[in-house]
Design a protein around this motif. Structure first.
Motif, PDB file in Angstrom:
ATOM      1  N   THR A  84       0.812  -1.206   0.000  1.00  0.00           N
ATOM      2  CA  THR A  84       0.000   0.000   0.000  1.00  0.00           C
ATOM      3  C   THR A  84       0.848   1.259   0.000  1.00  0.00           C
ATOM      4  OG1 THR A  84      -1.696  -1.214   1.230  1.00  0.00           O
ATOM      5  CG2 THR A  84      -1.882   1.175   1.203  1.00  0.00           C
ATOM      6  N   SER A  85       1.992   1.214   0.681  1.00  0.00           N
ATOM      7  CA  SER A  85       2.838   2.401   0.758  1.00  0.00           C
ATOM      8  C   SER A  85       3.440   2.777  -0.586  1.00  0.00           C
ATOM      9  CB  SER A  85       3.961   2.189   1.786  1.00  0.00           C
ATOM     10  OG  SER A  85       4.753   1.068   1.432  1.00  0.00           O
ATOM     11  N   HIS A  86       3.443   1.857  -1.561  1.00  0.00           N
ATOM     12  CA  HIS A  86       3.888   2.192  -2.913  1.00  0.00           C
ATOM     13  C   HIS A  86       2.750   2.800  -3.728  1.00  0.00           C
ATOM     14  CE1 HIS A  86       7.590  -0.694  -3.082  1.00  0.00           C
ATOM     15  NE2 HIS A  86       7.442  -0.146  -1.893  1.00  0.00           N
ATOM     16  N   LEU A  87       1.523   2.471  -3.359  1.00  0.00           N
ATOM     17  CA  LEU A  87       0.365   2.983  -4.087  1.00  0.00           C
ATOM     18  C   LEU A  87      -0.001   4.403  -3.666  1.00  0.00           C
ATOM     19  CD1 LEU A  87      -2.219   2.631  -5.877  1.00  0.00           C
ATOM     20  CD2 LEU A  87      -3.319   1.678  -3.832  1.00  0.00           C
ATOM     21  N   ARG A 121       8.357   7.138  -7.878  1.00  0.00           N
ATOM     22  CA  ARG A 121       8.994   6.678  -6.644  1.00  0.00           C
ATOM     23  C   ARG A 121       8.046   6.824  -5.450  1.00  0.00           C
ATOM     24  NH1 ARG A 121      14.752   9.774  -7.659  1.00  0.00           N
ATOM     25  NH2 ARG A 121      15.736   8.168  -8.983  1.00  0.00           N
ATOM     26  N   TRP A 122       8.390   6.139  -4.360  1.00  0.00           N
ATOM     27  CA  TRP A 122       7.550   6.213  -3.163  1.00  0.00           C
ATOM     28  C   TRP A 122       8.166   7.062  -2.060  1.00  0.00           C
ATOM     29  CZ3 TRP A 122       9.840   1.442  -4.582  1.00  0.00           C
ATOM     30  CH2 TRP A 122      10.910   1.023  -3.783  1.00  0.00           C
ATOM     31  N   GLY A 123       9.433   7.427  -2.164  1.00  0.00           N
ATOM     32  CA  GLY A 123      10.068   8.217  -1.108  1.00  0.00           C
ATOM     33  C   GLY A 123      11.572   8.083  -1.186  1.00  0.00           C
ATOM     34  N   PRO A 124      12.265   8.201  -0.056  1.00  0.00           N
ATOM     35  CA  PRO A 124      13.723   8.064  -0.083  1.00  0.00           C
ATOM     36  C   PRO A 124      14.120   6.628  -0.395  1.00  0.00           C
ATOM     37  CG  PRO A 124      12.948   8.299   2.183  1.00  0.00           C
ATOM     38  CD  PRO A 124      11.775   8.542   1.297  1.00  0.00           C
ATOM     39  N   GLU A 125      14.741   6.414  -1.531  1.00  0.00           N
ATOM     40  CA  GLU A 125      15.140   5.068  -1.934  1.00  0.00           C
ATOM     41  C   GLU A 125      16.166   5.147  -3.052  1.00  0.00           C
ATOM     42  OE1 GLU A 125      14.300   3.525  -5.050  1.00  0.00           O
ATOM     43  OE2 GLU A 125      13.182   5.222  -5.819  1.00  0.00           O
ATOM     44  N   LEU A 127       3.678   1.703  13.391  1.00  0.00           N
ATOM     45  CA  LEU A 127       4.628   0.615  13.185  1.00  0.00           C
ATOM     46  C   LEU A 127       4.369  -0.194  11.928  1.00  0.00           C
ATOM     47  CD1 LEU A 127       5.059  -0.612  16.850  1.00  0.00           C
ATOM     48  CD2 LEU A 127       6.491   0.969  15.548  1.00  0.00           C
ATOM     49  N   GLY A 128       3.628   0.358  10.988  1.00  0.00           N
ATOM     50  CA  GLY A 128       3.467  -0.300   9.716  1.00  0.00           C
ATOM     51  C   GLY A 128       2.258  -1.206   9.658  1.00  0.00           C
ATOM     52  N   SER A 129       2.075  -1.810   8.490  1.00  0.00           N
ATOM     53  CA  SER A 129       0.865  -2.577   8.231  1.00  0.00           C
ATOM     54  C   SER A 129       0.939  -4.015   8.707  1.00  0.00           C
ATOM     55  CB  SER A 129       0.571  -2.562   6.723  1.00  0.00           C
ATOM     56  OG  SER A 129       1.658  -3.130   6.016  1.00  0.00           O
ATOM     57  N   MET A 130       2.132  -4.517   9.048  1.00  0.00           N
ATOM     58  CA  MET A 130       2.249  -5.908   9.460  1.00  0.00           C
ATOM     59  C   MET A 130       3.108  -6.048  10.719  1.00  0.00           C
ATOM     60  SD  MET A 130       2.535  -8.105   5.957  1.00  0.00           S
ATOM     61  CE  MET A 130       4.086  -7.387   5.452  1.00  0.00           C
ATOM     62  N   PRO A 131       2.780  -5.308  11.806  1.00  0.00           N
ATOM     63  CA  PRO A 131       3.657  -5.338  12.973  1.00  0.00           C
ATOM     64  C   PRO A 131       3.799  -6.705  13.605  1.00  0.00           C
ATOM     65  CG  PRO A 131       1.556  -4.295  13.506  1.00  0.00           C
ATOM     66  CD  PRO A 131       1.598  -4.469  12.023  1.00  0.00           C
ATOM     67  N   GLY A 178      10.053   3.216   9.863  1.00  0.00           N
ATOM     68  CA  GLY A 178      10.865   3.487   8.680  1.00  0.00           C
ATOM     69  C   GLY A 178      10.066   3.529   7.396  1.00  0.00           C
ATOM     70  N   GLY A 179       8.745   3.590   7.504  1.00  0.00           N
ATOM     71  CA  GLY A 179       7.925   3.700   6.303  1.00  0.00           C
ATOM     72  C   GLY A 179       8.064   5.072   5.671  1.00  0.00           C
ATOM     73  N   SER A 180       8.289   5.112   4.362  1.00  0.00           N
ATOM     74  CA  SER A 180       8.515   6.396   3.695  1.00  0.00           C
ATOM     75  C   SER A 180       7.270   7.269   3.726  1.00  0.00           C
ATOM     76  CB  SER A 180       8.970   6.163   2.257  1.00  0.00           C
ATOM     77  OG  SER A 180       8.004   5.423   1.538  1.00  0.00           O
ATOM     78  N   GLY A 181       6.075   6.658   3.599  1.00  0.00           N
ATOM     79  CA  GLY A 181       4.856   7.447   3.653  1.00  0.00           C
ATOM     80  C   GLY A 181       4.687   8.131   4.989  1.00  0.00           C
ATOM     81  N   THR A 182       5.011   7.425   6.078  1.00  0.00           N
ATOM     82  CA  THR A 182       4.941   8.029   7.409  1.00  0.00           C
ATOM     83  C   THR A 182       5.964   9.144   7.537  1.00  0.00           C
ATOM     84  OG1 THR A 182       4.259   5.883   8.295  1.00  0.00           O
ATOM     85  CG2 THR A 182       4.968   7.545   9.871  1.00  0.00           C
TER      86      THR A 182
END
Length: 397
Positions: free
Chosen positions: A11-14, A139-143, A223-227, A292-296
Motif C-alpha cells: 500500500t505504501s507504494h500505491l 517513486r515512493w520516497g527516499p530510496e 509501526l506499519g501494516s504488518m507489525p 521506517g515507512g517512507s509514507g509516514t
C-alpha cells in the motif's frame, strides 16, 4: 487520454501516486489501476477504478516469505538481513510470471496511452514495451532501489521479456517522478522530476480522539501494516516502557483490534486506538515514532513534525531511517542497536525538547511546499503520450 496505473501489493507504494491520479482525472483523463486482489480494496477506497491481475495466492505467499525473513533477521548478526541480487532476481521473476499475462490482456483491451508505475512493478514496463507507450516510474520516497536495480532487473527479466514478445527487454522509463524533497532523498538516486508530496494515507474519517486533551504532548506511534509479522509488537512494548518514563507525554498507537490482545497490558500513558489515516490527526501531535515507512516519514515532514525511526529488518525501512537522521528532521535508532526503553526514552526527550529536529523539519516542509503540484505535471504527461508512436495492438472484443 487513458492512463494505466500499476503497483505491487504494498500500500505504501500505491498511496504516493493517488494525488497524481486525482490530478489526471480532474484534467479529464481516464485512469485505471491494475493490481493484485489484496491491493484493490485500498485502491478503490482511494478513488481508483480497478482491474485485477494475478491472484490472492501471490499475496499469501509474499506474506509467508515476509514472516520467514523476519525469523532470518532475528538470527542474523546485528539484527539485519540484506537479500542478494540473485535472491531479488528470483523473486522478481516469480512475481512477474504470476501477473504478466493479465497485464498484457488488460493493456491490449483497454489500450492505455500512458502507464504510471511503482518502481518495482516491472510487469508494467514490459507492458509499455509491448504496447509501445511511454512508462512513467513514480517513486515512493527516499530510496535507491529504482536506481540500483536498473541493470539487475533488466538482466533478470530478459528471458521473460523475450517470451512476451519484447526482445528489447524492459522499457526504459520515459520519466521518473520523485515525491521526496531533495533534502531527504539519497544523493546517489538517479535524477528525477520533483513533485510535491501530498499527504494521503488512506480514506477515512477524522477520529473523535484527534483533538488532544489533558495538556499532554502527544506522540504518534506508527509501526506499519504488518507489525505482528515483523516484530513490531515487541518493539511496541519497548516504546510503551519508554513513554511511561516521560513526564506529560501521551503515545497514541493505531492498532488493529485483533492485535491488541497480543500486545498485553500497556501503561496509562499509551493509548491504543483504531487505525486511522495519519494525515487526519497528526496536527494534534508533537512528534512521530515509526518503523521506517517512507509514507509516514513524508507525512510527518508535511506536518512539520520531528520523527524517531526504529527500523525493522527490511533494508528499505533502514534506508529511510538513515535519511531521516542525515537530513536532521529526526533521529534513527538502527535495528542493530537493539534499542531498549532507556535509549528510546532519551531519543523521545530529544525530539520533544531540542528545537533542532523540529526546526529542520519545518525547513524541509517549506522545501516540500515549494515543489510543483501533481496538477502541474499533467501537461508534461500529456505531451509524453502525444509524442508516443504506439505500435498497433489488438482491438477490443
Amino acid at each position: 487520454m487513458r492512463v494505466l496505473f500499476a503497483a505491487v501489493s504494498v500500500t505504501s507504494h500505491l498511496m504516493p501516486m493517488v494525488p497524481l491520479a486525482g490530478a489526471l482525472r480532474a484534467a479529464g483523463h481516464d485512469v485505471l489501476l491494475a493490481g493484485q486482489p489484496d491491493l484493490l480494496p485500498e485502491a478503490e477506497a482511494a478513488g481508483f477504478v480497478t482491474a485485477a491481475v494475478g491472484n490472492a495466492q501471490l499475496e499469501a505467499e509474499r506474506r509467508r516469505r515476509m514472516a520467514q525473513l523476519a525469523r532470518q533477521q532475528a538470527a542474523a548478526p546485528g539484527g539485519t538481513w540484506q537479500p542478494t541480487w540473485d535472491q531479488l532476481a528470483a523473486r522478481w521473476r516469480e512475481r512477474v510470471d504470476g501477473v504478466l499475462d493479465d497485464y498484457l490482456q488488460i493493456g491490449r483491451w483497454w489500450r492505455p496511452e500512458l502507464i504510471v508505475t511503482d518502481p518495482l512493478e516491472f510487469s508494467a514496463r514490459i507492458l509499455g514495451a509491448a504496447l509501445g507507450v511511454p512508462v512513467v516510474v513514480h517513486r515512493w520516497g527516499p530510496e535507491t532501489m529504482s536506481t540500483e536495480a536498473a541493470g539487475p532487473a533488466r538482466r533478470a527479466l530478459a528471458d521473460t521479456c523475450a517470451r512476451a514478445g519484447v526482445p528489447g527487454g524492459l522499457a526504459d522509463p520515459a520519466l521518473v517522478i520523485d515525491p521526496c524533497p531533495p533534502g531527504l532523498q539519497f544523493p546517489e538516486a538517479a535524477p528525477a522530476r520533483s513533485v510535491r508530496y501530498i499527504p494521503f494515507n488512506g480514506a477515512g474519517s477524522v477520529p473523535d480522539w484527534a483533538p488532544p486533551t489533558g495538556g499532554r504532548r502527544r506522540v504518534c506511534v506508527s509501526l506499519g501494516s504488518m507489525p505482528a509479522h515483523l516484530g513490531g509488537l515487541s518493539l511496541l512494548r519497548t516504546l510503551a516502557s519508554a513513554v511511561a518514563g516521560l513526564d506529560r507525554v501521551e503515545a497514541v498507537v493505531p492498532l488493529d483490534p485483533e492485535l491488541r490482545e497480543q500486545v498485553g497490558e500497556l501503561p496509562d500513558a499509551v493509548r491504543v486506538v483504531d487505525p486511522a489515516p495519519l494525515h487526519l490527526f497528526l496536527d494534534g501531535c508533537a512528534a512521530v515514532v515509526h518503523h521506517g515507512g517512507s509514507g509516514t516519514a513524508l507525512t510527518a515532514i508535511a506536518h512539520g513534525l520531528p520523527q524517531l525511526v526504529l527500523p525493522q529488518f527490511n533494508p528499505a525501512l533502514a534506508m529511510c531511517g538513515q535519511r531521516v537522521a542525515a537530513s536532521g528532521v529526526g533521529l534513527n535508532l538502527a535495528a542493530d542497536t537493539r534499542p531498549d526503553p532507556a535509549a528510546v526514552g532519551a531519543a523521545l526527550r530529544t525530539l520533544l525538547d531540542d528545537p533542532g529536529p523540529r526546526t529542520r523539519a519545518a525547513a524541509v516542509r517549506r522545501d516540500m511546499a515549494g515543489q510543483p503540484t501533481p496538477a502541474a505535471l499533467v501537461p508534461h504527461l500529456e505531451s509524453l503520450a502525444a509524442r508516443s508512436a504506439r505500435r498497433p495492438v489488438a482491438t477490443r472484443d
